[in-house]
Design a protein around this motif. Structure first.
Motif, PDB file in Angstrom:
ATOM      1  N   PHE A 231       0.998  -1.126  -0.023  1.00 36.25           N
ATOM      2  CA  PHE A 231      -0.121   0.117   0.227  1.00 36.25           C
ATOM      3  C   PHE A 231       0.949   1.080   0.057  1.00 36.25           C
ATOM      4  O   PHE A 231       1.106   1.778   1.055  1.00 36.25           O
ATOM      5  N   PRO A 232       1.541   1.570  -1.173  1.00 36.72           N
ATOM      6  CA  PRO A 232       2.502   2.551  -1.108  1.00 36.72           C
ATOM      7  C   PRO A 232       1.935   3.996  -0.844  1.00 36.72           C
ATOM      8  O   PRO A 232       2.611   4.788  -0.630  1.00 36.72           O
ATOM      9  N   ARG A 233       0.608   4.180  -0.942  1.00 35.96           N
ATOM     10  CA  ARG A 233       0.261   5.739  -0.434  1.00 35.96           C
ATOM     11  C   ARG A 233      -0.447   5.782   0.877  1.00 35.96           C
ATOM     12  O   ARG A 233      -0.902   6.617   1.561  1.00 35.96           O
ATOM     13  N   LEU A 234      -0.121   4.387   1.747  1.00 35.89           N
ATOM     14  CA  LEU A 234      -0.207   4.684   3.478  1.00 35.89           C
ATOM     15  C   LEU A 234       0.969   4.225   3.924  1.00 35.89           C
ATOM     16  O   LEU A 234       2.146   4.109   3.532  1.00 35.89           O
ATOM     17  N   GLN A 235       0.810   4.900   5.367  1.00 32.77           N
ATOM     18  CA  GLN A 235       1.881   4.664   6.196  1.00 32.77           C
ATOM     19  C   GLN A 235       1.492   4.130   7.643  1.00 32.77           C
ATOM     20  O   GLN A 235       0.568   4.815   8.293  1.00 32.77           O
TER      21      GLN A 235
ATOM     22  N   PHE B  29      -2.269  -5.639  -5.014  1.00 30.25           N
ATOM     23  CA  PHE B  29      -2.040  -5.001  -6.120  1.00 30.25           C
ATOM     24  C   PHE B  29      -3.202  -4.762  -6.846  1.00 30.25           C
ATOM     25  O   PHE B  29      -4.273  -5.576  -7.081  1.00 30.25           O
ATOM     26  N   VAL B  30      -3.302  -3.362  -7.208  1.00 32.03           N
ATOM     27  CA  VAL B  30      -4.792  -3.003  -7.911  1.00 32.03           C
ATOM     28  C   VAL B  30      -4.275  -2.142  -9.352  1.00 32.03           C
ATOM     29  O   VAL B  30      -3.267  -1.634  -9.214  1.00 32.03           O
ATOM     30  N   PRO B  31      -5.182  -1.998 -10.147  1.00 28.93           N
ATOM     31  CA  PRO B  31      -4.775  -1.144 -11.534  1.00 28.93           C
ATOM     32  C   PRO B  31      -4.657   0.207 -10.888  1.00 28.93           C
ATOM     33  O   PRO B  31      -5.194   1.027 -10.060  1.00 28.93           O
ATOM     34  N   GLY B  32      -3.875   1.027 -11.725  1.00 27.04           N
ATOM     35  CA  GLY B  32      -3.666   2.352 -11.267  1.00 27.04           C
ATOM     36  C   GLY B  32      -2.872   2.858 -10.323  1.00 27.04           C
ATOM     37  O   GLY B  32      -2.917   4.255 -10.074  1.00 27.04           O
ATOM     38  N   VAL B  33      -2.240   2.000  -9.650  1.00 27.12           N
ATOM     39  CA  VAL B  33      -1.380   2.323  -8.494  1.00 27.12           C
ATOM     40  C   VAL B  33       0.064   1.951  -8.963  1.00 27.12           C
ATOM     41  O   VAL B  33       0.419   1.022  -9.407  1.00 27.12           O
ATOM     42  N   ARG B  34       0.916   2.902  -8.536  1.00 29.72           N
ATOM     43  CA  ARG B  34       2.366   2.879  -9.138  1.00 29.72           C
ATOM     44  C   ARG B  34       2.960   2.204  -7.875  1.00 29.72           C
ATOM     45  O   ARG B  34       2.818   2.688  -6.632  1.00 29.72           O
TER      46      ARG B  34
END
Length: 569
Positions: free
Chosen positions: A335-339, A362-367
Motif C-alpha cells: 500500500f504505497p500511499r499509506l503509512q 495489487f490494484v490497477p492504477g497504483v504505482r
C-alpha cells in the motif's frame, strides 16, 4: 409368496467361543403366525442337529457355543405355508475371527511423534492393528503396528504443537478375516519444539538529519509450529575499526555515529529453546542510503528508476545479475500511499535474474516501487530501482491549452506540462495532436494520416507527436483546417483531442473587372478589420467566444496610385 433364499449368509466369531451367523431376510407378505421361520442346523455329521432359532429385525442373526469343534457346515432354513429355502456356509472357526474394537486408547507424544497404546478384550488372540491419523489439512494417513500382537504404534514426522485425531482397529494376525470396528477417536496435540530454521528478516533504512532510522522486520512462525506467545530476541552490535564497541538489547537504539558497521541478529524463543540466529550487517561505508546522505558532496548519484510492467499473474521484474552475490532480495510496499505501507520482501537464488511479484493487494492504477538488492555475507546492497503498475489507467485530467498563436501560414499551440508524480494512474509518455482537414487528405509536413471516430463518425486526421512536451508549431500554408480535439498520450490509453481553427482562406481567382471592388474591400488605404468582410473571423470561434486573430501580417510590397495619396499617407 414363498420365501427367498437367505442373502449374505455368513458366520464368524469374536472370541473363539461363540459363533454368530447373520443374513438378510426377504419379503414374503405373510404376517402374524404365518411369518417365515428360520432354523440353523449343523449337517457335517451323519445326523442334523438344530443349533438355534433366529431373531430378525434389521438383520437376522443366530448364535451358539462352538465348544471344541472347529469345522462347521451350517445350514439356515426359512419356511412359510407356501414353501421353504436353505443356504449353507462351511467354515473353520480359526479363519472367521472378527475382533471387537480396541478400547482404553491413550498416547505418549513429543514435538514430532505420537505413540498410541490400547487394549482389547481377548488377549489370547494374536491381533494385527492399524492406526488412522487425521492431519490438520484433512488428509488421512494409515500406520501399521510394528509386530503382530503389539498393542502400540508410533507415528513420526509430525509438526510441533499441532492437533491430530487418531483411532485404531485390529484384525487376526493369522487367517485374517475382517477388521474390527474403529476405537473411539482420540484428539492429541504434539508438544512444543525448538523453533526450526532461521527467521526470514529484513530492514528498512530511512535517512534522517544526522543519521538513519533502521526498522527491522521478520516473518513470524505459524501457530502450528510454535506457541502463540513466542517471543523474539534482538541483539545489535556496533563495530568500529578497533573491534566491537557495544552490545544493545533495547527496542530503540541510538548507536554511535562513528561505527563502521552494525551486526543485527534476531532469534525466536519459546518454552523449549531459541531458534538459530538470523544475522544482518548494515555497513556505513557500503550502504547506498548512507552514501547519499553523507557523501553527496562527492558526486554520488541516486540510482535511476527503470520501468516494469504488469502481467496476468502480477508485475514482472527483472535485473542484471552479478556474480559476486549469493542471493537477491526484492522489497516493495503493498500500500504505497499509506503509512505504514505494509513492506514486503522476497528472496531469490544467485542464478535468478527475473521474477513475477504477485500480491492480493495489487490494484490497477497504483504505482509500485521495487528495490532490488544483492546480498553476500549477510550484507545487502541496493542494485536497481523499478517502478510499474499492475495495469495502467487513463490520466485523471485533460491537458489545458494555454496559448494559440496564429500567423498567416502557421499555428503554434502551448499547454501546461502534465504532472508525472506518483499519484498518476499511468506513465505519461508524451502528447498527440490531431488536426482535421476540411477538404482533401492530410498533407501537413511531419504528420501521419490517421482515422479517428468522433461520435461514431470516422474523421480523417493529421497526427503529430510533438518533440517538446508542451509546445508544437506546424505550417499550414495551402491547407484549410479546423480544430478538432487533442489528448495526451500514455502507455495503454486514448489521447485527449483538442480543436484547432486555422484561417485564413486565400481568394483563388480575382476578376480583372472587379479589381477596384476587391481593393476597396481587402486593401483600403487605411485597413479596417471591422470593415473588411474577408478578414472577419466571426464564423471561426473556439469554446466560449475566443476569436482567432492574425498577427504579424507583414505585406510583401507597398504600392501607391498617386503622389496625392502618398502625401496623404
Amino acid at each position: 409368496e414363498p420365501p427367498d433364499t437367505p442373502e449374505d449368509f455368513s458366520c464368524q466369531t469374536q472370541d473363539m467361543k461363540k459363533v454368530t451367523c447373520t443374513w438378510r431376510e426377504g419379503e414374503t407378505y405373510f404376517y402374524g403366525r404365518n411369518l417365515p421361520r428360520y432354523t440353523l442346523s449343523e449337517s457335517l455329521s451323519s445326523q442334523k442337529m438344530a443349533l438355534c432359532e433366529a431373531s430378525c429385525s434389521k438383520q437376522c442373526l443366530c448364535s451358539w457355543d462352538v465348544g471344541q469343534q472347529r469345522i462347521w457346515n451350517v445350514t439356515v432354513t426359512v419356511e412359510n405355508p407356501l414353501g421353504k429355502k436353505t443356504a449353507t456356509d462351511v467354515f473353520d472357526v480359526n479363519h472367521r475371527m472378527h475382533p471387537t474394537a480396541p478400547f482404553q486408547v491413550w498416547e505418549d507424544c513429543t514435538d514430532t511423534e505420537i505413540t498410541l497404546h490400547w487394549n482389547y478384550e481377548n488377549n489370547d488372540i494374536e491381533l494385527f492393528c492399524q492406526t488412522e491419523v487425521l492431519q490438520p489439512d484433512g488428509k488421512v494417513e494409515l500406520h501399521n503396528s510394528s509386530a503382530a500382537g503389539s498393542k502400540r504404534v508410533t507415528v513420526r514426522g509430525l509438526q510441533p504443537y499441532t492437533e491430530y485425531t487418531a483411532r485404531v482397529h485390529c484384525g487376526a494376525a493369522k487367517h485374517f478375516w475382517r477388521w474390527s470396528d474403529w476405537s473411539q477417536p482420540l484428539t492429541i496435540r504434539t508438544k512444543e519444539g525448538t523453533p526450526s530454521g532461521k527467521l526470514d528478516i529484513w530492514r528498512e533504512i530511512t535517512p534522517v538529519l544526522g543519521g538513519r532510522n533502521v526498522t527491522l522486520f521478520w516473518k513470524r512462525y505459524t501457530v502450528k509450529h510454535l506457541m502463540p506467545n513466542t517471543k523474539y530476541k534482538i541483539m545489535v552490535k556496533a563495530f568500529t575499526g578497533g573491534g566491537e564497541t557495544a552490545i544493545f538489547n533495547f527496542r530503540y537504539i541510538d548507536t554511535p555515529y562513528n561505527c563502521e558497521y552494525w551486526l543485527i541478529s534476531i532469534m525466536a524463543k519459546n518454552n523449549v529453546n531459541f531458534s538459530l540466529p538470523s544475522v544482518m550487517i548494515i555497513s556505513r561505508a557500503t550502504d547506498n542510503s548512507r552514501r547519499i546522505l553523507f557523501c553527496s558532496f562527492l558526486g554520488t548519484e541516486e540510482l535511476k528508476e527503470g520501468q516494469v510492467h504488469g502481467t496476468d499473474d502480477g508485475i514482472f521484474v527483472s535485473w542484471e545479475p552479478r556474480s559476486i552475490y549469493d542471493s537477491y532480495i526484492i522489497d516493495w510496499c503493498n500500500f504505497p500511499r499509506l503509512q505504514p505501507c505494509d513492506l514486503q520482501w522476497k528472496r531469490f537464488g544467485p542464478n535468478t535474474s527475473s521474477a513475477v511479484i504477485s500480491s492480493a493487494a495489487f490494484v490497477p492504477g497504483v504505482r509500485y516501487k521495487f528495490h532490488i538488492y544483492g546480498s553476500v555475507a549477510n550484507r545487502a546492497s541496493l542494485l536497481e530501482k523499478k517502478i510499474g503498475y499492475l495495469r495502467e489507467l487513463p490520466p485523471h485530467l485533460d491537458p489545458v491549452v494555454r496559448k494559440v498563436d496564429l500567423t498567416y501560414n502557421s499555428v503554434t499551440l502551448s499547454w501546461d506540462s502534465y504532472l508525472t508524480n506518483e499519484s498518476e494512474p499511468g506513465f505519461i509518455r508524451g502528447y498527440h495532436v490531431y488536426v482535421s482537414p476540411i477538404q482533401g487528405n492530410c498533407t501537413l509536413k511531419g504528420s501521419i494520416k490517421h482515422i479517428l471516430s468522433v461520435a461514431g463518425i470516422p474523421c480523417r486526421l493529421c497526427f503529430f507527436r510533438p518533440k517538446n512536451s508542451s509546445y508544437i508549431d506546424f505550417n499550414m500554408w495551402e491547407v484549410k483546417t479546423k480544430i478538432l480535439k487533442y489528448f495526451s498520450s500514455t502507455a495503454n490509453m486514448l489521447y485527449f483531442v483538442f480543436l484547432l481553427v486555422i484561417v485564413p482562406t486565400l481568394v483563388a481567382a480575382i476578376c480583372h473587372w472587379k479589381m477596384k471592388w476587391v481593393k476597396e474591400c481587402c486593401c483600403p488605404v487605411i485597413p479596417s478589420p471591422n470593415k473588411s468582410k474577408v478578414l472577419s473571423f466571426k464564423e471561426f470561434k473556439i469554446d466560449s467566444g475566443r476569436v482567432l486573430k492574425i498577427n504579424d501580417c507583414i505585406p510583401d510590397m507597398l504600392a501607391m496610385d498617386s503622389n496625392a495619396e502618398a502625401q496623404k499617407l
